[in-house]
Design an enzyme around this catalytic site. Structure first.
Site, PDB file in Angstrom:
ATOM      1  N   GLY A   1       0.834  -1.196   0.000  1.00 32.18           N
ATOM      2  CA  GLY A   1       0.000   0.000   0.000  1.00 32.18           C
ATOM      3  C   GLY A   1       0.871   1.249   0.000  1.00 32.18           C
TER       4      GLY A   1
ATOM      5  N   ALA B   1      -3.813  14.102  -8.315  1.00 35.53           N
ATOM      6  CA  ALA B   1      -4.991  13.746  -7.512  1.00 35.53           C
ATOM      7  C   ALA B   1      -4.889  14.318  -6.100  1.00 35.53           C
TER       8      ALA B   1
ATOM      9  N   GLN C   1     -19.587  30.347  25.153  1.00 33.66           N
ATOM     10  CA  GLN C   1     -18.201  30.541  24.719  1.00 33.66           C
ATOM     11  C   GLN C   1     -17.572  29.257  24.166  1.00 33.66           C
TER      12      GLN C   1
ATOM     13  N   ILE D   1     -21.225  19.857  18.041  1.00 34.08           N
ATOM     14  CA  ILE D   1     -22.113  21.021  18.166  1.00 34.08           C
ATOM     15  C   ILE D   1     -23.566  20.612  17.915  1.00 34.08           C
TER      16      ILE D   1
ATOM     17  N   GLY E   1     -26.834  15.064  19.728  1.00 32.70           N
ATOM     18  CA  GLY E   1     -27.330  13.783  19.219  1.00 32.70           C
ATOM     19  C   GLY E   1     -27.707  13.853  17.750  1.00 32.70           C
TER      20      GLY E   1
ATOM     21  N   GLU F   1      -4.346   7.912  -1.255  1.00 31.07           N
ATOM     22  CA  GLU F   1      -3.460   8.880  -1.929  1.00 31.07           C
ATOM     23  C   GLU F   1      -2.263   9.237  -1.047  1.00 31.07           C
TER      24      GLU F   1
HETATM   25  P1  TGC Z   1      11.298   6.768  -4.351  1.00 28.75           P
HETATM   26  O1  TGC Z   1      12.508   5.903  -4.513  1.00 28.75           O
HETATM   27  O2  TGC Z   1      11.363   7.945  -3.427  1.00 28.75           O
HETATM   28  O3  TGC Z   1      10.814   7.314  -5.752  1.00 28.75           O
HETATM   29  C1  TGC Z   1      10.711   6.473  -6.896  1.00 28.75           C
HETATM   30  C2  TGC Z   1      10.756   7.357  -8.122  1.00 28.75           C
HETATM   31  O4  TGC Z   1       9.601   8.221  -8.141  1.00 28.75           O
HETATM   32  C3  TGC Z   1      10.009   9.604  -8.104  1.00 28.75           C
HETATM   33  N1  TGC Z   1       9.016  10.293  -7.259  1.00 28.75           N
HETATM   34  C4  TGC Z   1       8.047  11.036  -7.762  1.00 28.75           C
HETATM   35  N2  TGC Z   1       7.753  11.388  -9.032  1.00 28.75           N
HETATM   36  C5  TGC Z   1       6.676  12.172  -9.226  1.00 28.75           C
HETATM   37  N3  TGC Z   1       5.876  12.570  -8.214  1.00 28.75           N
HETATM   38  C6  TGC Z   1       6.128  12.229  -6.923  1.00 28.75           C
HETATM   39  N4  TGC Z   1       5.294  12.611  -5.947  1.00 28.75           N
HETATM   40  C7  TGC Z   1       7.260  11.429  -6.652  1.00 28.75           C
HETATM   41  N5  TGC Z   1       7.804  10.882  -5.528  1.00 28.75           N
HETATM   42  C8  TGC Z   1       8.872  10.191  -5.922  1.00 28.75           C
HETATM   43  C9  TGC Z   1      11.402   9.580  -7.518  1.00 28.75           C
HETATM   44  O5  TGC Z   1      12.128  10.700  -7.911  1.00 28.75           O
HETATM   45  C10 TGC Z   1      11.951   8.299  -8.127  1.00 28.75           C
HETATM   46  O6  TGC Z   1      12.271   8.536  -9.487  1.00 28.75           O
HETATM   47  P2  TGC Z   1      13.519   7.779 -10.175  1.00 28.75           P
HETATM   48  O7  TGC Z   1      13.537   8.338 -11.566  1.00 28.75           O
HETATM   49  O8  TGC Z   1      14.697   8.147  -9.334  1.00 28.75           O
HETATM   50  O9  TGC Z   1      13.183   6.314 -10.129  1.00 28.75           O
HETATM   51  O10 TGC Z   1      10.088   5.819  -3.962  1.00 28.75           O
HETATM   52  P3  TGC Z   1       9.839   4.935  -2.662  1.00 28.75           P
HETATM   53  O11 TGC Z   1       9.665   3.537  -3.141  1.00 28.75           O
HETATM   54  O12 TGC Z   1      10.879   5.201  -1.618  1.00 28.75           O
HETATM   55  O13 TGC Z   1       8.426   5.468  -2.137  1.00 28.75           O
HETATM   56  C11 TGC Z   1       8.235   6.800  -1.876  1.00 28.75           C
HETATM   57  C12 TGC Z   1       6.815   7.084  -1.290  1.00 28.75           C
HETATM   58  C13 TGC Z   1       6.593   6.345  -0.001  1.00 28.75           C
HETATM   59  C14 TGC Z   1       6.779   8.567  -0.987  1.00 28.75           C
HETATM   60  C15 TGC Z   1       5.731   6.773  -2.312  1.00 28.75           C
HETATM   61  O14 TGC Z   1       5.825   5.514  -2.823  1.00 28.75           O
HETATM   62  C16 TGC Z   1       4.325   7.085  -1.835  1.00 28.75           C
HETATM   63  O15 TGC Z   1       3.861   8.191  -2.102  1.00 28.75           O
HETATM   64  N6  TGC Z   1       3.554   6.140  -1.170  1.00 28.75           N
HETATM   65  C17 TGC Z   1       2.138   6.313  -0.916  1.00 28.75           C
HETATM   66  C18 TGC Z   1       1.356   5.445  -1.878  1.00 28.75           C
HETATM   67  C19 TGC Z   1       0.102   6.100  -2.377  1.00 28.75           C
HETATM   68  O16 TGC Z   1      -0.080   7.301  -2.268  1.00 28.75           O
HETATM   69  N7  TGC Z   1      -0.780   5.325  -2.972  1.00 28.75           N
HETATM   70  C20 TGC Z   1      -1.973   5.848  -3.528  1.00 28.75           C
HETATM   71  C21 TGC Z   1      -2.687   4.825  -4.357  1.00 28.75           C
HETATM   72  S1  TGC Z   1      -3.955   5.523  -5.394  1.00 28.75           S
HETATM   73  C22 TGC Z   1      -5.170   6.005  -4.372  1.00 28.75           C
HETATM   74  O17 TGC Z   1      -5.090   5.953  -3.204  1.00 28.75           O
HETATM   75  C23 TGC Z   1      -6.392   6.519  -5.038  1.00 28.75           C
HETATM   76  S2  TGC Z   1      -7.634   6.903  -3.922  1.00 28.75           S
HETATM   77  C24 TGC Z   1      -8.960   7.322  -4.852  1.00 28.75           C
HETATM   78  C25 TGC Z   1      -9.178   8.807  -4.919  1.00 28.75           C
HETATM   79  O18 TGC Z   1      -8.254   9.572  -5.218  1.00 28.75           O
HETATM   80  O19 TGC Z   1     -10.258   9.251  -4.687  1.00 28.75           O
HETATM   81  P1  FAD Z   2      -0.235   0.425   4.917  1.00 26.66           P
HETATM   82  O1  FAD Z   2       0.719   0.871   3.875  1.00 26.66           O
HETATM   83  O2  FAD Z   2      -0.188  -0.994   5.350  1.00 26.66           O
HETATM   84  O3  FAD Z   2      -0.062   1.378   6.182  1.00 26.66           O
HETATM   85  C1  FAD Z   2      -0.609   1.060   7.462  1.00 26.66           C
HETATM   86  C2  FAD Z   2      -0.100   2.104   8.454  1.00 26.66           C
HETATM   87  O4  FAD Z   2       1.331   2.055   8.516  1.00 26.66           O
HETATM   88  C3  FAD Z   2      -0.480   3.526   8.035  1.00 26.66           C
HETATM   89  O5  FAD Z   2      -0.815   4.277   9.162  1.00 26.66           O
HETATM   90  C4  FAD Z   2       0.826   4.067   7.442  1.00 26.66           C
HETATM   91  O6  FAD Z   2       0.923   5.474   7.573  1.00 26.66           O
HETATM   92  C5  FAD Z   2       1.855   3.350   8.295  1.00 26.66           C
HETATM   93  N1  FAD Z   2       3.152   3.237   7.595  1.00 26.66           N
HETATM   94  C6  FAD Z   2       3.417   2.569   6.441  1.00 26.66           C
HETATM   95  N2  FAD Z   2       4.710   2.734   6.096  1.00 26.66           N
HETATM   96  C7  FAD Z   2       5.271   3.526   7.047  1.00 26.66           C
HETATM   97  C8  FAD Z   2       6.558   4.080   7.244  1.00 26.66           C
HETATM   98  N3  FAD Z   2       7.560   3.881   6.369  1.00 26.66           N
HETATM   99  N4  FAD Z   2       6.773   4.861   8.337  1.00 26.66           N
HETATM  100  C9  FAD Z   2       5.773   5.105   9.211  1.00 26.66           C
HETATM  101  N5  FAD Z   2       4.525   4.624   9.088  1.00 26.66           N
HETATM  102  C10 FAD Z   2       4.272   3.850   8.011  1.00 26.66           C
HETATM  103  N6  FAD Z   2      -5.380   2.564  -4.216  1.00 26.66           N
HETATM  104  C11 FAD Z   2      -5.296   2.542  -5.573  1.00 26.66           C
HETATM  105  O7  FAD Z   2      -4.280   2.151  -6.145  1.00 26.66           O
HETATM  106  N7  FAD Z   2      -6.346   2.970  -6.341  1.00 26.66           N
HETATM  107  C12 FAD Z   2      -7.504   3.424  -5.790  1.00 26.66           C
HETATM  108  O8  FAD Z   2      -8.428   3.821  -6.516  1.00 26.66           O
HETATM  109  C13 FAD Z   2      -7.632   3.431  -4.368  1.00 26.66           C
HETATM  110  N8  FAD Z   2      -8.819   3.782  -3.773  1.00 26.66           N
HETATM  111  C14 FAD Z   2      -8.952   3.627  -2.437  1.00 26.66           C
HETATM  112  C15 FAD Z   2     -10.236   3.811  -1.848  1.00 26.66           C
HETATM  113  C16 FAD Z   2     -10.405   3.605  -0.489  1.00 26.66           C
HETATM  114  C17 FAD Z   2     -11.762   3.748   0.108  1.00 26.66           C
HETATM  115  C18 FAD Z   2      -9.287   3.260   0.324  1.00 26.66           C
HETATM  116  C19 FAD Z   2      -9.448   3.068   1.808  1.00 26.66           C
HETATM  117  C20 FAD Z   2      -8.053   3.086  -0.240  1.00 26.66           C
HETATM  118  C21 FAD Z   2      -7.867   3.238  -1.619  1.00 26.66           C
HETATM  119  N9  FAD Z   2      -6.633   2.974  -2.240  1.00 26.66           N
HETATM  120  C22 FAD Z   2      -6.512   2.973  -3.604  1.00 26.66           C
HETATM  121  C23 FAD Z   2      -5.528   2.455  -1.442  1.00 26.66           C
HETATM  122  C24 FAD Z   2      -4.805   3.503  -0.611  1.00 26.66           C
HETATM  123  O9  FAD Z   2      -3.991   4.308  -1.414  1.00 26.66           O
HETATM  124  C25 FAD Z   2      -3.998   2.758   0.464  1.00 26.66           C
HETATM  125  O10 FAD Z   2      -4.936   2.273   1.411  1.00 26.66           O
HETATM  126  C26 FAD Z   2      -2.974   3.648   1.135  1.00 26.66           C
HETATM  127  O11 FAD Z   2      -1.958   4.018   0.224  1.00 26.66           O
HETATM  128  C27 FAD Z   2      -2.336   2.960   2.363  1.00 26.66           C
HETATM  129  O12 FAD Z   2      -1.965   1.643   2.104  1.00 26.66           O
HETATM  130  P2  FAD Z   2      -2.430   0.458   3.089  1.00 26.66           P
HETATM  131  O13 FAD Z   2      -3.887   0.588   3.286  1.00 26.66           O
HETATM  132  O14 FAD Z   2      -1.893  -0.804   2.536  1.00 26.66           O
HETATM  133  O15 FAD Z   2      -1.733   0.789   4.473  1.00 26.66           O
END
Ligand code: TGC
Ligand code: FAD
Length: 392
Positions: free
Chosen positions: A144, A250, A287, A345, A348, A371
């Site tokens: 994740g 996003a 307040q 606020i 119930g 995200e």
């Molecule tokens: P790391 O080694 O730091 O980076 C890998 C490569 O990516 C580049 N990079 C970025 N590029 C563009 N935008 C960013 N924000 C970037 N952050 C890093 C970086 O320069 C590197 O490039 P290169 O050319 O050197 O390979 O990567 P890491 O494996 O250590 O992970 C970094 C971390 C933890 C910050 C990243 O993986 C992260 O953001 N994790 C969170 C995962 C996440 O946000 N998942 C979302 C899934 S989608 C979703 O939730 C949709 S919800 C539905 C809705 O929006 O309503």
């Molecule tokens: P984990 O990564 O297992 O994290 C669990 C806990 O550990 C969190 O509190 C986290 O902050 C903490 N943690 C993890 N790593 C570290 C660290 N290095 N240091 C300190 N703390 C840490 N994903 C998609 O790809 N596409 C989608 O459309 C999408 N839609 C979603 C819709 C919903 C309703 C939800 C709930 C999630 C969705 N996601 C989607 C997935 C979402 O992006 C992940 O749930 C999120 O990135 C966290 O991953 P995880 O749930 O596996 O938690």
């Protein structure tokens, strides 16, 4: 549910910073939410059903591809307009904003940015009109926060690719026509692939029993030897940076969207505090209640300034990923805290579906996690200011 009497707070006259186009775009989105979302959203959330009838309206207000050029069916707007649309939609419901975020930033954006001209022409106009709905598969059951560890993979079979693996927590998956899926090639490099519903071995089971984002459909993506035509690979960027660029877009939209949810909670609580009497006086005269409301409008105003400045930076292509992380993290936490205070606020009444607050609060528990979690965004800021990487 009570009639939608929403009045947007603008304590610092931030409207003065907006253009006429920004205001027109916002007002179209606001009117649509009042007319077509507010009357139906509580029932949809209670039933845990995505209200498909809103897809057409989302397309009409420009919520599908607000900043994608008009030649591909997008609205051709700037980043502040995009943010304002997300704000207004999330004022109605975070799940509806999710649908728009995924379609725009996680499906249309990668096809526009990393796709071929043929892919752009084939998919973008249909996604902009809502004829096609999309989803984005990055998260996996065991990956994740650390998507770089993904195991979903594809092998080159000469005239096609063979895709195997699974994605979890995917918004829009149960009804999406196409999925932008991130998977590793045989050398372990990440690429984006367009997977279409109907491809043999591809299924999208629904995730049930969510207490959050109940009006948004969530599911899995299962790939069991799915044959992917070679022309469905997004060729113009590979590596984890590609999906992370989509997330930047996003997350920016969420930084604005969360303000909408917070504004709705504040507005509801303010109105209630002025009307509800206890001890012979409106509760808003006490307040302790004033402190809650005063702190809410202060935090909303700070979040509005952060979002506006970030939008201006993005319009100049100067915003960094770390700046986007800060805004996503701050504004979602702000909204969640306001939802919790606003709920109190209302006493119930705050726990019922008569008002939107409890729904916003439950939704925001997902928004603070997806995200990039609250913790992950803090570590991105920490890495940016110290130069030291806490992830490795
Ligand atoms: P790391 O080694 O730091 O980076 C890998 C490569 O990516 C580049 N990079 C970025 N590029 C563009 N935008 C960013 N924000 C970037 N952050 C890093 C970086 O320069 C590197 O490039 P290169 O050319 O050197 O390979 O990567 P890491 O494996 O250590 O992970 C970094 C971390 C933890 C910050 C990243 O993986 C992260 O953001 N994790 C969170 C995962 C996440 O946000 N998942 C979302 C899934 S989608 C979703 O939730 C949709 S919800 C539905 C809705 O929006 O309503
Ligand atoms: P984990 O990564 O297992 O994290 C669990 C806990 O550990 C969190 O509190 C986290 O902050 C903490 N943690 C993890 N790593 C570290 C660290 N290095 N240091 C300190 N703390 C840490 N994903 C998609 O790809 N596409 C989608 O459309 C999408 N839609 C979603 C819709 C919903 C309703 C939800 C709930 C999630 C969705 N996601 C989607 C997935 C979402 O992006 C992940 O749930 C999120 O990135 C966290 O991953 P995880 O749930 O596996 O938690």
């Amino acid at each position: 549910m009570k009639p939608d009497l929403f009045e947007a707070p603008d304590y610092y006259n931030l409207d003065d910073l907006l253009t006429e186009e920004h205001k027109l775009v916002r007002s179209a989105a606001r009117d649509w939410v009042k007319r077509d979302v507010s009357p139906i959203i509580e029932e949809a959330a209670q039933k845990a059903e995505f209200p498909k009838e809103i897809i057409k309206g989302l397309a009409e207000i420009g919520a599908f591809g607000p900043y994608i050029p008009e030649e591909y069916g997008g609205a051709g707007l700037d980043q502040i307009s995009y943010g304002l649309i997300m704000q207004e939609i999330e004022r109605g419901d975070s799940g509806v904003r999710s649908t728009a975020s995924v379609q725009s930033s996680l499906v249309m954006y990668p096809i526009f940015k990393f796709g071929t001209e043929v892919q752009r022409k084939k998919y973008l106009p249909k996604l902009a009109s809502g004829e096609f709905m999309g989803c984005f598969g990055l998260t996996e059951p065991d990956h994740g926060s650390n998507p770089g560890g993904m195991v979903t993979n594809f092998k080159d079979k000469g005239d096609h690719y063979l895709l195997n693996g699974a994605k979890m927590w995917i918004s829009n998956a149960p009804f999406a026509d196409i999925a932008v899926v991130w998977a590793k090639d045989e050398s372990g490099r990440i690429h984006g692939l367009i997977v279409e519903r109907g491809m043999e071995g591809f299924s999208t089971p629904t995730t049930h029993n969510k207490w959050s984002l109940r009006a948004s459909a969530t599911g899995e993506l299962i790939f069991d030897n799915v044959k992917i035509p070679k022309e469905n690979l997004l060729p113009n960027k590979s590596g984890l940076g590609a999906p992370l660029m989509c997330l930047d877009s996003a997350r920016f939209g969420i930084a604005w969207g969360a303000i909408g949810a917070a504004m709705d909670c504040y507005d509801t609580a303010l109105r209630y505090a002025k009307e509800r009497e206890q001890f012979g006086k409106p509760i808003g005269s006490f307040q302790l209640q004033q402190k809650k409301l005063a702190e809410m409008i202060t935090e909303i105003t700070k979040a509005q300034l952060l979002a506006w400045r970030l939008g201006a930076l993005r319009n100049e292509d100067k915003a960094t990923s770390a700046q986007i992380s800060m805004a996503k993290r701050n504004n979602v936490e702000m909204a969640l805290k306001i939802a919790r205070e606003a709920r109190q606020i209302l006493g119930g009444m705050g726990i019922t579906g008569e008002y939107s607050i409890m729904r916003h609060m439950m939704n925001l528990e997902s928004v603070v996690t997806y995200e990039g979690t609250h913790d992950i965004h803090l570590l991105i800021t920490g890495m940016d200011i110290t130069g030291l990487n806490a992830f490795k």
